[in-house]
Design a protein around this motif. Structure first.
Motif, mmCIF file in Angstrom:
data_model
loop_
_atom_site.group_PDB
_atom_site.id
_atom_site.type_symbol
_atom_site.label_atom_id
_atom_site.label_comp_id
_atom_site.label_asym_id
_atom_site.label_seq_id
_atom_site.Cartn_x
_atom_site.Cartn_y
_atom_site.Cartn_z
ATOM 1 N N LEU A 122 0.736 -1.369 -0.215
ATOM 2 C CA LEU A 122 -0.238 0.102 0.089
ATOM 3 C C LEU A 122 0.769 1.349 -0.017
ATOM 4 N N ARG A 153 -11.604 6.387 5.003
ATOM 5 C CA ARG A 153 -12.136 5.594 3.847
ATOM 6 C C ARG A 153 -13.165 6.318 3.151
ATOM 7 N N HIS A 158 -5.856 4.834 2.820
ATOM 8 C CA HIS A 158 -5.725 3.596 3.853
ATOM 9 C C HIS A 158 -5.513 4.092 5.209
ATOM 10 N N CYS A 219 -7.539 -6.095 4.203
ATOM 11 C CA CYS A 219 -6.751 -5.391 5.236
ATOM 12 C C CYS A 219 -5.285 -6.115 4.942
ATOM 13 N N ALA A 234 -2.347 -10.650 3.753
ATOM 14 C CA ALA A 234 -3.205 -9.496 3.148
ATOM 15 C C ALA A 234 -4.602 -10.526 3.000
ATOM 16 N N SER A 255 -7.426 -1.078 3.910
ATOM 17 C CA SER A 255 -7.226 -0.374 2.643
ATOM 18 C C SER A 255 -8.543 0.478 2.340
ATOM 19 N N MET A 258 -7.508 1.658 -4.015
ATOM 20 C CA MET A 258 -6.446 0.938 -4.209
ATOM 21 C C MET A 258 -6.136 1.187 -5.746
ATOM 22 N N GLU A 262 -1.100 -1.447 -6.280
ATOM 23 C CA GLU A 262 -1.162 -1.829 -4.876
ATOM 24 C C GLU A 262 -1.757 -3.171 -4.739
ATOM 25 N N LEU A 266 -0.355 -6.591 -2.992
ATOM 26 C CA LEU A 266 -0.975 -7.441 -1.854
ATOM 27 C C LEU A 266 -1.284 -8.720 -2.215
ATOM 28 N N SER A 284 -12.887 -0.727 -6.471
ATOM 29 C CA SER A 284 -12.072 -0.422 -5.104
ATOM 30 C C SER A 284 -12.225 1.029 -4.794
ATOM 31 N N TYR A 287 -15.698 3.168 -1.076
ATOM 32 C CA TYR A 287 -15.178 3.235 0.220
ATOM 33 C C TYR A 287 -15.876 2.707 1.578
#
Length: 289
Positions: A122, A153, A158, A219, A234, A255, A258, A262, A266, A284, A287
Motif C-alpha cells: 500500500l 475511507r 488507507h 486489510c 493480506a 485499505s 487501491m 497496490e 497485496l 475499489s 469506500y
C-alpha cells in the motif's frame, strides 16, 4: 546536548553509524522501553554498543524527565527510541522540557513503522490519519478509532492502525491500594484488533448505520516489520482473524481506494489468492460498504 536516537525496527544492527558513534560517546544513555520493542534483549544491545544502558519506562520519561536531563547542559545524554524518536508524542514533550531548561538537543532519525508499512504494497501517500487501537476491558470499549477509519475511507485513504502496548501497567485494584505491583507486559495482536473491529461493525450494523468497513474489507496484518522473520498477510478482515502472526509487535493496515499496482503487491501476501482475483479494481473506489 540531549540526543534522541532512533534504533530502527529490527535488531541491534539497525542503529545508524552516526547514532552508534554518539551512543558510545555519551555520559549516560537511556533506553526508552515502553512505546515499542526490538526483537533483541537489552543485554544484546549493550554488548553491541559497548556500553551500559539505563532502562527508562513511562514513569521515568513522563514524570522524571529531570533525571534524564540532569547535567545535559554540560555533558552529552542520549535517549534511545525504537523506530524513530518522533513516533511518539512523549518525546516531543522531552524536547520542550530541554528547551525550557536551556539544553540543546539533536535528533538522529531512523526507520519507523509509519514509513516501513509501505513494505506491504500500500503506497504511503495514500494513507490518511494513523489510528491507535487500544485494549478493551469489560467496562471500557471505546470506538473512536473506528470513526477515524471511517473518515479515512470516505476520502479513499488507507489507515495504519498501531496496536496497543501495555508495559509496566497496574491493575485497578493495585492502583487503588497504592501498591506498585505491575501486570505482565501485553502486546495487542492483529487477531485481537480484528476481533474488536468486527464487534464494532456488528454494533453499527444493528444501529442501521452505513458501515465504514465490513468483514470483507481488504486489510493487511504486519508483524515484526524490519526483522528477519517479519510476517505480512493480506486478506479480508474476517480472514485475518484466524492468521497466526507470531510474536510482537503487530500492526494493521486497512485499505481505502487501491491502485492496480497496490493490488498486485497485496497478492504477494494473500491469505487466499482467490480473494484478490474477485476484486474489480473499478469497484475499489467504493469506500463504504
Amino acid at each position: 546536548m540531549l540526543y534522541l536516537i532512533g534504533l530502527g525496527l529490527g535488531d541491534e544492527k539497525d542503529v545508524t553509524l552516526k547514532g552508534l558513534e554518539v551512543i558510545r560517546s555519551c555520559a549516560r544513555v537511556y533506553l526508552e522501553a515502553y512505546t515499542s520493542i526490538l526483537t533483541v534483549r537489552k543485554e544484546t544491545l549493550e554488548e553491541f554498543y559497548g556500553r551500559e544502558l539505563i532502562l527508562a519506562d513511562r514513569e521515568t520519561v513522563e514524570q522524571e524527565a529531570d533525571e534524564i536531563l540532569r547535567d545535559a547542559a554540560v555533558s552529552d545524554v542520549a535517549l534511545l527510541v525504537v523506530g524513530d524518536p518522533f513516533g511518539a508524542t512523549t518525546h516531543s514533550d522531552l524536547v520542550l522540557r530541554a528547551a525550557k531548561a536551556g539544553i540543546q538537543h539533536h535528533v538522529i532519525h531512523n526507520a519507523s513503522i509509519m514509513t516501513a508499512v509501505g513494505c506491504c504494497g500500500l503506497q504511503l501517500y495514500n494513507f490518511g490519519e494513523t489510528v491507535s487501537i487500544v485494549f478493551w476491558t469489560d467496562m471500557w470499549k471505546p470506538e473512536s478509532f473506528y470513526d477515524k477509519i471511517r473518515r479515512n475511507r470516505l476520502s479513499g485513504m488507507h489507515t495504519l492502525c498501531l496496536l496497543d502496548i501495555k508495559v509496566k501497567e497496574q491493575s485497578i485494584e493495585n492502583l487503588m491500594k497504592g501498591k506498585k505491583v505491575f501486570e505482565p507486559p501485553r502486546y495487542m495482536t492483529v487477531n485481537q484488533a480484528v476481533d474488536q473491529l468486527l464487534e464494532i461493525v456488528q454494533n453499527r450494523r444493528e444501529l442501521g448505520e452505513e458501515l465504514a468497513l465490513t468483514e470483507n474489507t481488504i486489510c493487511v496484518g504486519l508483524a515484526r516489520v524490519g526483522a528477519s522473520d517479519q510476517k505480512i498477510s493480506a486478506g479480508t478482515l474476517q480472514q485475518l482473524s484466524s492468521v497466526d502472526f507470531g510474536g510482537p509487535l503487530h500492526s494493521l493496515a486497512i485499505s481505502g481506494c487501491m491502485h492496480p499496482l497496490e493490488l498486485d503487491m497485496l497478492k504477494l501476501f494473500a491469505v487466499e489468492p482467490s480473494t484478490f482475483e474477485q476484486i474489480n479494481i473499478e469497484d475499489s473506489s467504493t469506500y463504504l460498504s
